[in-house]
Design an enzyme around this catalytic site. Structure first.
Site, PDB file in Angstrom:
ATOM      1  CE1 TYR A  75     -25.975  29.525   2.811  1.00 59.83           C
ATOM      2  CE2 TYR A  75     -26.083  30.592   4.718  1.00 59.83           C
ATOM      3  CZ  TYR A  75     -25.553  29.933   4.043  1.00 59.83           C
ATOM      4  OH  TYR A  75     -24.622  28.987   4.621  1.00 59.83           O
ATOM      5  CB  ALA A 125     -36.141  15.559  -5.274  1.00 59.03           C
ATOM      6  N   GLY A 164     -19.174  35.479   9.360  1.00 59.78           N
ATOM      7  CA  GLY A 164     -20.429  35.546  10.328  1.00 59.78           C
ATOM      8  C   GLY A 164     -20.780  34.292  10.548  1.00 59.78           C
ATOM      9  NE  ARG A 197     -28.858  27.020   6.812  1.00 59.06           N
ATOM     10  CZ  ARG A 197     -28.423  26.622   5.608  1.00 59.06           C
ATOM     11  NH1 ARG A 197     -28.039  25.531   5.346  1.00 59.06           N
ATOM     12  NH2 ARG A 197     -28.188  27.791   4.748  1.00 59.06           N
ATOM     13  CD  GLU A 233     -36.139   9.745   0.642  1.00 60.35           C
ATOM     14  OE1 GLU A 233     -35.687  10.929   0.936  1.00 60.35           O
ATOM     15  OE2 GLU A 233     -37.271   9.497   1.534  1.00 60.35           O
ATOM     16  CG  ASN A 269     -23.661  21.848  -8.484  1.00 54.41           C
ATOM     17  OD1 ASN A 269     -22.672  21.875  -8.475  1.00 54.41           O
ATOM     18  ND2 ASN A 269     -24.680  22.618  -7.726  1.00 54.41           N
ATOM     19  CE  LYS A 320     -27.185  15.888  -1.583  1.00 55.17           C
ATOM     20  NZ  LYS A 320     -27.942  16.103  -0.307  1.00 55.17           N
ATOM     21  CE1 TYR A 353     -34.789  20.370  -3.039  1.00 59.79           C
ATOM     22  CE2 TYR A 353     -34.782  21.619  -1.249  1.00 59.79           C
ATOM     23  CZ  TYR A 353     -34.688  20.440  -1.985  1.00 59.79           C
ATOM     24  OH  TYR A 353     -34.628  19.174  -0.999  1.00 59.79           O
ATOM     25  CB  SER A 373     -36.968  20.491   1.688  1.00 59.96           C
ATOM     26  OG  SER A 373     -35.935  21.120   2.182  1.00 59.96           O
ATOM     27  CG  PHE A 418     -20.693  31.192   3.685  1.00 58.18           C
ATOM     28  CD1 PHE A 418     -19.805  31.299   2.623  1.00 58.18           C
ATOM     29  CD2 PHE A 418     -21.743  30.682   3.458  1.00 58.18           C
ATOM     30  CE1 PHE A 418     -19.812  30.788   1.398  1.00 58.18           C
ATOM     31  CE2 PHE A 418     -21.932  29.928   2.397  1.00 58.18           C
ATOM     32  CZ  PHE A 418     -21.017  29.995   1.373  1.00 58.18           C
TER      33      PHE A 418
HETATM   34  N1  LIG Z   1     -30.065  15.837   2.422  1.00 59.12           N
HETATM   35  C1  LIG Z   1     -30.536  16.791   2.804  1.00 59.12           C
HETATM   36  O1  LIG Z   1     -30.228  17.543   3.675  1.00 59.12           O
HETATM   37  C2  LIG Z   1     -32.027  17.143   2.352  1.00 59.12           C
HETATM   38  C3  LIG Z   1     -32.863  18.011   3.228  1.00 59.12           C
HETATM   39  C4  LIG Z   1     -34.062  18.308   2.821  1.00 59.12           C
HETATM   40  C5  LIG Z   1     -34.734  17.552   1.800  1.00 59.12           C
HETATM   41  N2  LIG Z   1     -33.870  16.355   1.053  1.00 59.12           N
HETATM   42  C6  LIG Z   1     -34.766  15.838   0.045  1.00 59.12           C
HETATM   43  O2  LIG Z   1     -34.514  14.530   0.400  1.00 59.12           O
HETATM   44  C7  LIG Z   1     -34.307  13.581  -0.760  1.00 59.12           C
HETATM   45  C8  LIG Z   1     -33.104  12.857  -0.661  1.00 59.12           C
HETATM   46  O3  LIG Z   1     -32.024  13.896  -0.926  1.00 59.12           O
HETATM   47  P1  LIG Z   1     -30.658  13.296  -0.842  1.00 59.12           P
HETATM   48  O4  LIG Z   1     -29.957  14.300  -0.047  1.00 59.12           O
HETATM   49  O5  LIG Z   1     -30.595  11.930  -0.454  1.00 59.12           O
HETATM   50  O6  LIG Z   1     -30.218  13.792  -2.234  1.00 59.12           O
HETATM   51  P2  LIG Z   1     -29.628  12.878  -3.286  1.00 59.12           P
HETATM   52  O7  LIG Z   1     -29.408  13.731  -4.561  1.00 59.12           O
HETATM   53  O8  LIG Z   1     -28.465  12.257  -3.065  1.00 59.12           O
HETATM   54  O9  LIG Z   1     -30.670  11.735  -3.882  1.00 59.12           O
HETATM   55  C9  LIG Z   1     -31.887  12.096  -4.811  1.00 59.12           C
HETATM   56  C10 LIG Z   1     -31.824  10.919  -5.857  1.00 59.12           C
HETATM   57  O10 LIG Z   1     -32.585  11.048  -6.630  1.00 59.12           O
HETATM   58  C11 LIG Z   1     -32.253  10.629  -8.070  1.00 59.12           C
HETATM   59  N3  LIG Z   1     -33.052  11.351  -9.035  1.00 59.12           N
HETATM   60  C12 LIG Z   1     -32.859  12.672  -9.474  1.00 59.12           C
HETATM   61  N4  LIG Z   1     -33.702  13.071 -10.422  1.00 59.12           N
HETATM   62  C13 LIG Z   1     -34.224  12.066 -10.568  1.00 59.12           C
HETATM   63  C14 LIG Z   1     -35.237  11.338 -11.660  1.00 59.12           C
HETATM   64  N5  LIG Z   1     -35.958  12.276 -12.305  1.00 59.12           N
HETATM   65  N6  LIG Z   1     -35.556  10.236 -11.776  1.00 59.12           N
HETATM   66  C15 LIG Z   1     -35.278   9.247 -10.984  1.00 59.12           C
HETATM   67  N7  LIG Z   1     -34.309   9.737  -9.850  1.00 59.12           N
HETATM   68  C16 LIG Z   1     -33.902  10.698  -9.787  1.00 59.12           C
HETATM   69  C17 LIG Z   1     -30.720  11.173  -7.895  1.00 59.12           C
HETATM   70  O11 LIG Z   1     -29.958  10.288  -8.781  1.00 59.12           O
HETATM   71  C18 LIG Z   1     -30.387  10.845  -6.572  1.00 59.12           C
HETATM   72  O12 LIG Z   1     -29.688   9.375  -6.460  1.00 59.12           O
HETATM   73  C19 LIG Z   1     -34.539  14.756  -2.016  1.00 59.12           C
HETATM   74  O13 LIG Z   1     -35.881  14.883  -2.457  1.00 59.12           O
HETATM   75  C20 LIG Z   1     -34.070  15.985  -1.298  1.00 59.12           C
HETATM   76  O14 LIG Z   1     -34.726  16.911  -1.968  1.00 59.12           O
HETATM   77  C21 LIG Z   1     -32.691  16.421   1.479  1.00 59.12           C
END
Ligand SMILES: NC(=O)c1ccc[n+]([C@@H]2O[C@H](COP(=O)([O-])OP(=O)(O)OC[C@H]3O[C@@H](n4cnc5c(N)ncnc54)[C@H](O)[C@@H]3O)[C@@H](O)[C@H]2O)c1
Length: 339
Positions: free
Chosen positions: A296, A104, A228, A234, A102, A59, A203, A165, A143, A226
């Site tokens: 999981y 990560a 089951g 969730r 956001e 990924n 994503k 994570y 999260s 999957f």
């Molecule tokens: N989408 C979900 O279901 C979900 C659930 C729980 C938590 N989260 C958390 O919410 C936040 C946003 O998630 P998302 O779904 O929008 O994911 P996403 O991957 O679309 O957004 C994360 C963004 O961070 C940027 N990024 C990654 N590493 C970076 C770095 N080192 N410096 C600067 N930018 C960086 C990426 O380019 C991306 O645009 C994240 O922290 C994720 O862990 C998301």
């Protein structure tokens, strides 16, 4: 497309908002929320965007995409939150009032523990220091992965992460609690459950199963679940409710860590069933073995009592409503990006 409802009274005039990860799914939706509902606020996005660099699971290392920001008129900085010089530059040249963090490594299946801790935990500490210096309220993404397979409904304080994570997000929460002890700013961690909605397409395979099943069905393929899946449950939450939680977290009654879900667990099977109803299909499903057993989550359901009480958060979308609101966008993305 965008969040039309305004969640706070304040017009945010002369306020500056930093959104890290603003080219990603949730961050870009936040950016448009402010642009559309609080046009007098200044919004600055910091995101590393995608570079083509991949992790060992194949990924992308970061999923940010310019197409999530088409129509956004604020400032955009391409940069890495791990870059201390860049953070110093932000400290000197800006004066933030709110930081939505956001950015990560958002991939729950990533194996690189070093990069995960550095990016998700250590860089967050630097951003907390920036928030303190600017006297900016911090709202950051934790999260539901912090809970792993902890008993449902999940409550803050009963965590059991089962991948690095989830561990990294829990470490952010521990760090935040230390800062909450004597910070003058508010600090709010939002434990999103499974989020779906517009601007998640880039994503790739880590986008929600709502989008992925939607596209399988539109292609006339059998939805692949999957084994089951009627028993894998969730708490799926629509993006609009996640935006609501973030905006209300700008001025919480109390700093803290809060669950952001609907409070109801639903099965993966019901996603497919609702989508088939919306799309007018009746394809037979295909059931495949789950390769992620061990790391999981089989049952998540957010306990949202304190989120309701201290953030004034009320989820507005159950899964039927969320999918109905999203389905035209699922079709648009299919037509413009997939076909
Ligand atoms: N989408 C979900 O279901 C979900 C659930 C729980 C938590 N989260 C958390 O919410 C936040 C946003 O998630 P998302 O779904 O929008 O994911 P996403 O991957 O679309 O957004 C994360 C963004 O961070 C940027 N990024 C990654 N590493 C970076 C770095 N080192 N410096 C600067 N930018 C960086 C990426 O380019 C991306 O645009 C994240 O922290 C994720 O862990 C998301």
């Amino acid at each position: 497309m965008g969040v039309k409802m305004r969640y706070i009274e304040d017009d945010l005039k002369n306020k500056t908002i930093l959104i890290t990860g603003g080219a990603g799914f949730i961050g870009s939706n936040l950016a448009f929320y402010f642009q559309e509902n609080h046009p007098d606020a200044k919004v600055v996005i910091l995101d590393s965007f995608r570079s083509g660099e991949t992790l060992s699971n194949g990924n992308l290392k970061s999923f940010g995409h310019f197409k999530n920001l088409i129509g956004f008129k604020g400032e955009i900085i391409s940069g890495d939150i791990n870059d201390k010089d860049l953070l110093l530059d932000l400290e000197i040249n800006y004066d933030f009032d709110y930081i939505f963090h956001e950015a990560a490594i958002s991939d729950t299946t990533a194996q690189e523990q070093d990069l995960m801790i550095k990016t998700n935990v250590n860089a967050y500490k630097d951003l907390l220091e920036l928030a303190l210096k600017h006297n900016a309220n911090m709202i950051y993404a934790s999260s539901a992965a912090t809970y792993g397979n902890a008993e449902s409904p999940q409550r803050v304080g009963r965590e059991a992460p089962n991948n690095v994570y989830g561990f990294s997000k829990l470490s952010m929460d521990h760090l935040s609690r230390e800062y909450m002890k004597d910070a003058q700013i508010s600090i709010v961690g939002l434990r999103y459950f499974n989020v779906y909605g517009a601007r998640e397409y880039f994503k790739n395979t880590t986008a929600s199963m709502v989008l992925q099943f939607g596209h399988q069905i539109l292609a006339g393929k059998k939805p692949r679940l999957f084994e089951g899946s009627d028993k894998i449950l969730r708490d799926f939450i629509y993006i609009e409710d996640v935006i609501q939680a973030n905006v209300k977290a700008m001025h919480p009654k109390k700093s803290g860590i809060y669950n952001v879900g609907t409070g109801k667990a639903r099965s993966f099977q019901s996603i497919v069933d609702i989508l088939q109803k919306e799309l007018g299909t009746s394809l037979k499903c295909e059931y495949i073995p789950n390769p992620f057993i061990g790391s999981y989550q089989f049952h998540t359901e957010a306990n949202i009592e304190t989120t309701r009480e201290l953030l004034n958060y009320t989820p507005a979308y159950d899964m039927e409503d969320g999918i109905a609101a999203y389905v035209d966008e699922i079709k648009r993305i299919y037509e413009e990006e997939v076909k």
